[in-house]
Design a protein around this motif. Structure first.
Motif, PDB file in Angstrom:
ATOM      1  N   ILE A 286       0.843  -1.206   0.000  1.00 14.94           N
ATOM      2  CA  ILE A 286       0.000   0.000   0.000  1.00 14.94           C
ATOM      3  C   ILE A 286       0.870   1.245   0.000  1.00 14.94           C
ATOM      4  CG2 ILE A 286      -1.601   1.354   1.401  1.00 14.94           C
ATOM      5  CD1 ILE A 286      -2.881  -1.256   2.293  1.00 14.94           C
ATOM      6  N   MET A 287       1.892   1.237   0.839  1.00 15.84           N
ATOM      7  CA  MET A 287       2.701   2.439   0.967  1.00 15.84           C
ATOM      8  C   MET A 287       3.546   2.676  -0.287  1.00 15.84           C
ATOM      9  SD  MET A 287       1.425   3.434   3.748  1.00 15.84           S
ATOM     10  CE  MET A 287       2.304   4.997   3.805  1.00 15.84           C
ATOM     11  N   ALA A 288       3.917   1.578  -0.970  1.00 17.62           N
ATOM     12  CA  ALA A 288       4.687   1.728  -2.207  1.00 17.62           C
ATOM     13  C   ALA A 288       3.847   2.407  -3.292  1.00 17.62           C
ATOM     14  CB  ALA A 288       5.178   0.365  -2.684  1.00 17.62           C
ATOM     15  N   ALA A 289       2.515   2.216  -3.206  1.00 16.64           N
ATOM     16  CA  ALA A 289       1.634   2.767  -4.237  1.00 16.64           C
ATOM     17  C   ALA A 289       1.231   4.212  -3.956  1.00 16.64           C
ATOM     18  CB  ALA A 289       0.385   1.892  -4.351  1.00 16.64           C
ATOM     19  N   SER A 290       1.689   4.750  -2.813  1.00 16.90           N
ATOM     20  CA  SER A 290       1.309   6.122  -2.468  1.00 16.90           C
ATOM     21  C   SER A 290       2.561   6.916  -2.090  1.00 16.90           C
ATOM     22  CB  SER A 290       0.329   6.087  -1.284  1.00 16.90           C
ATOM     23  OG  SER A 290       0.313   7.329  -0.626  1.00 16.90           O
ATOM     24  N   ALA A 291       2.483   8.214  -2.216  1.00 18.15           N
ATOM     25  CA  ALA A 291       3.627   9.052  -1.843  1.00 18.15           C
ATOM     26  C   ALA A 291       3.630   9.364  -0.344  1.00 18.15           C
ATOM     27  CB  ALA A 291       3.609  10.348  -2.650  1.00 18.15           C
ATOM     28  N   ALA A 292       2.613   8.890   0.378  1.00 12.19           N
ATOM     29  CA  ALA A 292       2.551   9.134   1.834  1.00 12.19           C
ATOM     30  C   ALA A 292       3.662   8.341   2.532  1.00 12.19           C
ATOM     31  CB  ALA A 292       1.183   8.722   2.367  1.00 12.19           C
ATOM     32  N   LEU A 316       0.817   9.083   9.776  1.00 17.83           N
ATOM     33  CA  LEU A 316       0.893   9.195   8.317  1.00 17.83           C
ATOM     34  C   LEU A 316       1.202  10.629   7.942  1.00 17.83           C
ATOM     35  CD1 LEU A 316      -2.204   7.262   6.868  1.00 17.83           C
ATOM     36  CD2 LEU A 316       0.217   6.645   6.639  1.00 17.83           C
ATOM     37  N   GLU A 317       2.155  10.791   7.030  1.00 16.99           N
ATOM     38  CA  GLU A 317       2.469  12.130   6.540  1.00 16.99           C
ATOM     39  C   GLU A 317       2.375  12.142   5.020  1.00 16.99           C
ATOM     40  OE1 GLU A 317       5.891  14.163   8.700  1.00 16.99           O
ATOM     41  OE2 GLU A 317       6.127  12.052   9.259  1.00 16.99           O
ATOM     42  N   GLY A 318       1.869  13.248   4.490  1.00 14.98           N
ATOM     43  CA  GLY A 318       1.745  13.373   3.036  1.00 14.98           C
ATOM     44  C   GLY A 318       0.587  14.283   2.697  1.00 14.98           C
TER      45      GLY A 318
END
Ligand SMILES: Nc1ncnc2c1ncn2[C@@H]1O[C@H](COP(=O)(O)OP(=O)(O)O)[C@@H](O)[C@H]1O
Ligand SMILES: [Mg+2]
Length: 341
Positions: A286-292, A316-318
């Motif tokens: 999941i995190m790889a698919a988002s810039a967060a 979570l930051e982003g």
């Protein structure tokens, strides 16, 4: 197997009515291990003792296998009680009888077996609870754990379908508690025995129970699958009981007390998940698919009975869009998430 319908119980104390149970409705399935928790005085013992009519309800019904036992006459009640075993916090053994004598006692009372058959049954039960070597000792010569094993063997003597446990491990040290819990679980699985227990020890519920009900002031305030109730407690009494003796869960449920607020930059999110997903690398996908970006502030991966679960406290930051994407992916993987702040 057990159906409790609109059960209430009031005691009369010095002319005053004291309500111990107030409109309890509950169903317990065959072969299930069902736990009841609540503060002292909540009504747990009264509820448990209503199941074999040691306590007579003021109103309402208790159905066992479809039959309302509140209407049973003396004889039927006597027969019913032989099919319901009970174990106690302080064991309640007969001190003048040996281990074998204690286990033999309910068989004698029933009077269905001759002496040879009874002896056979007693040695079977001694083996079941691991006390074959101690048959001729007296209760005073046994440890607490051994005494409770005698209590369990005695409760099982007449092959009950239902076992009631009133704080059965509360007088035992933690290691002995574990061994008694393993024995109860083994008995539940091998004999298909239904178990209803009350305890103030949350570990007992986590290890043994399939479902749990929380009782407060004579009412059921919350009930459900143990994992659901323990990971998402709603009622204040449940929250405080679940957090008791478990600093990690306490911090998860109330992070304001656990973290220096000025250190937090992002969004505080609690994730909980159950089952196979616990052992899959979903979070990294999941995190790889988002810039967060995320920081793990607190976490636990464990199991409740046989069910693996995880709970994580993340910061979570982003950007809003990145975080929204993370939440959508969590939903897709059925990972429960709640924003705490
Ligand atoms: N025999 C009794 N006579 C009068 N009041 C009782 C009796 N048994 C229990 N109570 C009252 O009923 C309430 C529930 O008691 P109990 O079922 O023993 O609670 P718990 O097992 O949760 O500690 C308490 O307020 C208790 O004082
Ligand atoms: Mg009690």
């Amino acid at each position: 197997m057990i159906k409790i319908e609109r059960l209430s119980k009031t005691y009369r104390v010095e002319g005053q009515e004291v309500s111990a149970l107030d409109d309890i409705t509950l169903e317990i399935g065959k072969g299930e291990v069902f736990g009841i928790i609540g503060r002292s005085g909540a009504g747990k013992s009264t509820l448990l003792r209503s199941l074999n009519l040691l306590e007579r309800p003021s109103t309402g019904q208790v159905l066992i296998d479809g039959e309302d036992i509140t209407g049973f006459d003396h004889n039927r009640l006597h027969t019913l009680r032989q099919r319901i075993g009970m174990i106690f916090q302080h064991f309640n053994l007969l001190s003048a009888k040996t281990v074998a004598g204690n286990i033999d006692w309910p068989l004698r009372c029933t009077g269905n077996l001759d002496a040879a058959r009874r002896a056979e049954r007693v040695s079977e039960l001694l083996a079941l609870v691991g006390l074959s070597e101690h048959a001729n000792k007296y209760p005073a010569q046994l440890s607490g754990g051994q005494k409770q094993r005698v209590g369990i063997a005695r409760a099982l003597a007449n092959r009950p379908r239902l076992l009631l446990c009133d704080e059965a491990t509360s007088a035992l040290d933690p290691e002995t508690t574990q061994s008694i819990l393993r024995l109860l679980l083994d008995i539940n699985r091998r004999l298909g025995l239904t178990i209803v227990l009350i305890t103030h020890e949350m570990q007992v519920i986590r290890t043994l129970c399939d479902r749990v009900a929380v009782i407060d002031g004579g009412r059921i305030v919350e009930s459900g699958r143990v994992a659901d109730v323990f990971l998402h407690p709603r009622h204040p009494v449940t929250r405080s009981m679940v957090a008791q003796g478990d600093p990690l869960t306490a911090a998860m449920l109330d992070p304001a007390h656990a973290f220096a607020q000025d250190k937090l930059r992002g969004t505080l999110v609690r994730l909980t998940y159950l089952g196979d997903v616990t052992y899959q690398p979903i979070l990294s996908r999941i995190m790889a698919a988002s810039a967060a970006r995320f920081t793990i502030l607190q976490g636990e991966v464990s199991s409740i009975k046989d069910l693996p679960f995880g709970q994580l406290l993340l910061e979570l930051e982003g950007g809003n869009e990145d975080i929204r994407k993370v939440f959508a992916e969590l939903d897709r993987h059925r990972i429960h998430h709640e924003v705490l702040q």
